[in-house]
Enzyme design. Structure first.
Site, PDB file in Angstrom:
ATOM      1  CG  ASN A   1       7.545 -72.688 -56.899  1.00 20.77           C
ATOM      2  OD1 ASN A   1       6.461 -72.117 -57.051  1.00 20.77           O
ATOM      3  ND2 ASN A   1       7.713 -73.974 -57.118  1.00 20.77           N
ATOM      4  CD1 TRP A   2       6.801 -67.064 -53.246  1.00 23.23           C
ATOM      5  CD2 TRP A   2       4.947 -65.807 -53.359  1.00 23.23           C
ATOM      6  NE1 TRP A   2       7.161 -65.760 -52.996  1.00 23.23           N
ATOM      7  CE2 TRP A   2       6.038 -64.958 -53.061  1.00 23.23           C
ATOM      8  CE3 TRP A   2       3.686 -65.230 -53.485  1.00 23.23           C
ATOM      9  CZ2 TRP A   2       5.898 -63.583 -52.880  1.00 23.23           C
ATOM     10  CZ3 TRP A   2       3.535 -63.860 -53.315  1.00 23.23           C
ATOM     11  CH2 TRP A   2       4.630 -63.047 -53.006  1.00 23.23           C
ATOM     12  CE  LYS A   3       6.922 -75.797 -53.882  1.00 21.02           C
ATOM     13  NZ  LYS A   3       7.287 -77.140 -53.487  1.00 21.02           N
TER      14      LYS A   3
ATOM     15  CG  HIS B   1       8.070 -77.506 -59.510  1.00 24.74           C
ATOM     16  ND1 HIS B   1       7.502 -78.457 -58.708  1.00 24.74           N
ATOM     17  CD2 HIS B   1       8.901 -76.783 -58.724  1.00 24.74           C
ATOM     18  CE1 HIS B   1       7.974 -78.310 -57.472  1.00 24.74           C
ATOM     19  NE2 HIS B   1       8.826 -77.302 -57.460  1.00 24.74           N
TER      20      HIS B   1
ATOM     21  CD  GLU C   1       5.364 -79.153 -55.739  1.00 24.06           C
ATOM     22  OE1 GLU C   1       4.865 -78.053 -56.030  1.00 24.06           O
ATOM     23  OE2 GLU C   1       6.118 -79.309 -54.758  1.00 24.06           O
TER      24      GLU C   1
ATOM     25  CD  GLU D   1      13.228 -77.433 -57.803  1.00 29.59           C
ATOM     26  OE1 GLU D   1      13.404 -76.552 -56.962  1.00 29.59           O
ATOM     27  OE2 GLU D   1      12.108 -77.776 -58.217  1.00 29.59           O
TER      28      GLU D   1
ATOM     29  N   GLY E   1      10.448 -80.095 -50.324  1.00 29.73           N
ATOM     30  CA  GLY E   1       9.429 -79.973 -49.286  1.00 29.73           C
ATOM     31  C   GLY E   1       9.525 -81.055 -48.225  1.00 29.73           C
TER      32      GLY E   1
ATOM     33  CB  SER F   1      14.805 -79.093 -48.053  1.00 28.67           C
ATOM     34  OG  SER F   1      13.614 -79.834 -48.212  1.00 28.67           O
TER      35      SER F   1
ATOM     36  N   GLY G   1       9.454 -73.649 -49.782  1.00 27.78           N
ATOM     37  CA  GLY G   1       8.957 -73.271 -48.451  1.00 27.78           C
ATOM     38  C   GLY G   1       9.610 -72.028 -47.861  1.00 27.78           C
TER      39      GLY G   1
HETATM   40  C1  PEP Z   1      10.500 -76.289 -54.948  1.00 32.67           C
HETATM   41  O1  PEP Z   1       9.333 -76.572 -54.860  1.00 32.67           O
HETATM   42  O2  PEP Z   1      10.970 -75.901 -56.030  1.00 32.67           O
HETATM   43  C2  PEP Z   1      11.323 -76.449 -53.747  1.00 32.67           C
HETATM   44  C3  PEP Z   1      12.617 -76.478 -53.889  1.00 32.67           C
HETATM   45  O3  PEP Z   1      10.657 -76.554 -52.566  1.00 32.67           O
HETATM   46  P1  PEP Z   1      11.306 -76.593 -51.098  1.00 32.67           P
HETATM   47  O4  PEP Z   1      12.341 -75.517 -51.042  1.00 32.67           O
HETATM   48  O5  PEP Z   1      10.156 -76.338 -50.164  1.00 32.67           O
HETATM   49  O6  PEP Z   1      11.894 -77.958 -50.937  1.00 32.67           O
END
Ligand code: PEP
Length: 253
Positions: free
Chosen positions: A9-11, A97, A99, A169, A175, A215, A237
């Site tokens: 997921n590049w966001k 997600h 976010e 998640e 993040g 993460s 990330g």
């Molecule tokens: C995500 O946003 O789905 C995610 C898992 O981010 P990160 O790996 O940066 O924690």
């Protein structure tokens, strides 16, 4: 056998040129280094989907969007429909997600509608669920996640629910550099699979891929992916660096 999946997921990251370079690197490294049984999925920003589809033609790497509208078409300024996504080669869509839930107030009810529209038109939803820190601190995470699943998924038919990928998640791990321990991830994945089994039967639950997100990095992926109910990862990330993303996917072998 459940599918092993690693989705990036590049966001809201990467210009078109940067996204093309990253895609090209991932594609070449995957060809050279990855065993064929890991499904990679790239979820770039909407605006890059069409260009990246061109680059991924003929490649087993799947293309996913980070969101879609719950509406099929019409006067919804700034929104993107499932049909539009499909017209540029998208096969997957991340829904729910944290976010989107937090920043755009997406509710379980709205997500149920997004799931309906995506499934109706043949996109594979990657449905995200997970608890915030205060819920984990109260040890109320199981009920919290079960409510998300019940309210967004449990109106679906057996056939439709079988098409979904679930991503657990924990919000406190996204993040932040804090990862759930391998035990915490496995425990919650087992809770989710059991809940799906109680509604749809063990055969359906056993066939659904449940990804962990939060993460994940090359140095912790192997331990997390070792959980028997952990079928891969949704990577934020670390998906922005080709080497890290591929090394995470290689942790399955
Ligand atoms: C995500 O946003 O789905 C995610 C898992 O981010 P990160 O790996 O940066 O924690």
């Amino acid at each position: 056998m459940r599918k092993k999946i690693v989705a990036g997921n590049w966001k809201m990251n990467k210009t078109l040129e940067e996204g093309q370079s990253l895609t090209s690197e991932v594609k070449h490294m995957a060809e050279d280094e990855l065993p064929g049984d890991v499904q990679l999925i790239l979820c770039p920003p909407f605006i890059h989907l069409s260009a990246l589809h061109g680059m991924l033609k003929g490649s087993p790497i799947g293309l996913g969007a980070q969101n879609c509208s719950e509406q099929e078409s019409g006067a919804y300024t700034g929104e993107t429909s499932v049909a539009m996504l499909q017209s540029v080669g998208v096969k997957y869509v991340i829904l729910g997600h944290s976010e989107r839930r937090e920043q755009f107030k997406e509710s379980n009810e709205l997500l149920a509608k997004k799931l309906d529209v995506a499934l109706k038109q043949g996109l594979v939803p990657i449905f995200c669920c997970g608890e915030p820190l205060e819920i984990r601190e109260r040890e109320a995470q199981d009920a919290y996640v079960q409510k998300q699943i019940e309210e967004s998924l449990f109106h679906l038919s057996k056939e439709d629910v079988s098409k979904i990928i679930v991503a657990y998640e924990p919000i406190w791990a996204i993040g932040t550099g804090k990862t759930a321990s391998a035990e915490q991830a496995q425990e919650m994945h087992a809770v989710i699979r059991k809940q799906i089994a109680s509604k749809y039967g063990q055969d359906v639950a056993d066939a659904i891929s449940i990804l962990y997100g939060g993460s994940v990095k090359p140095d912790n992926a192997r331990e997390i992916f070792a959980g028997e109910d952990v079928d891969g990862g949704l990577i934020g990330g670390a998906s922005l660096k080709s080497r890290d993303f591929i090394d995470i996917a290689k942790s399955f072998s």
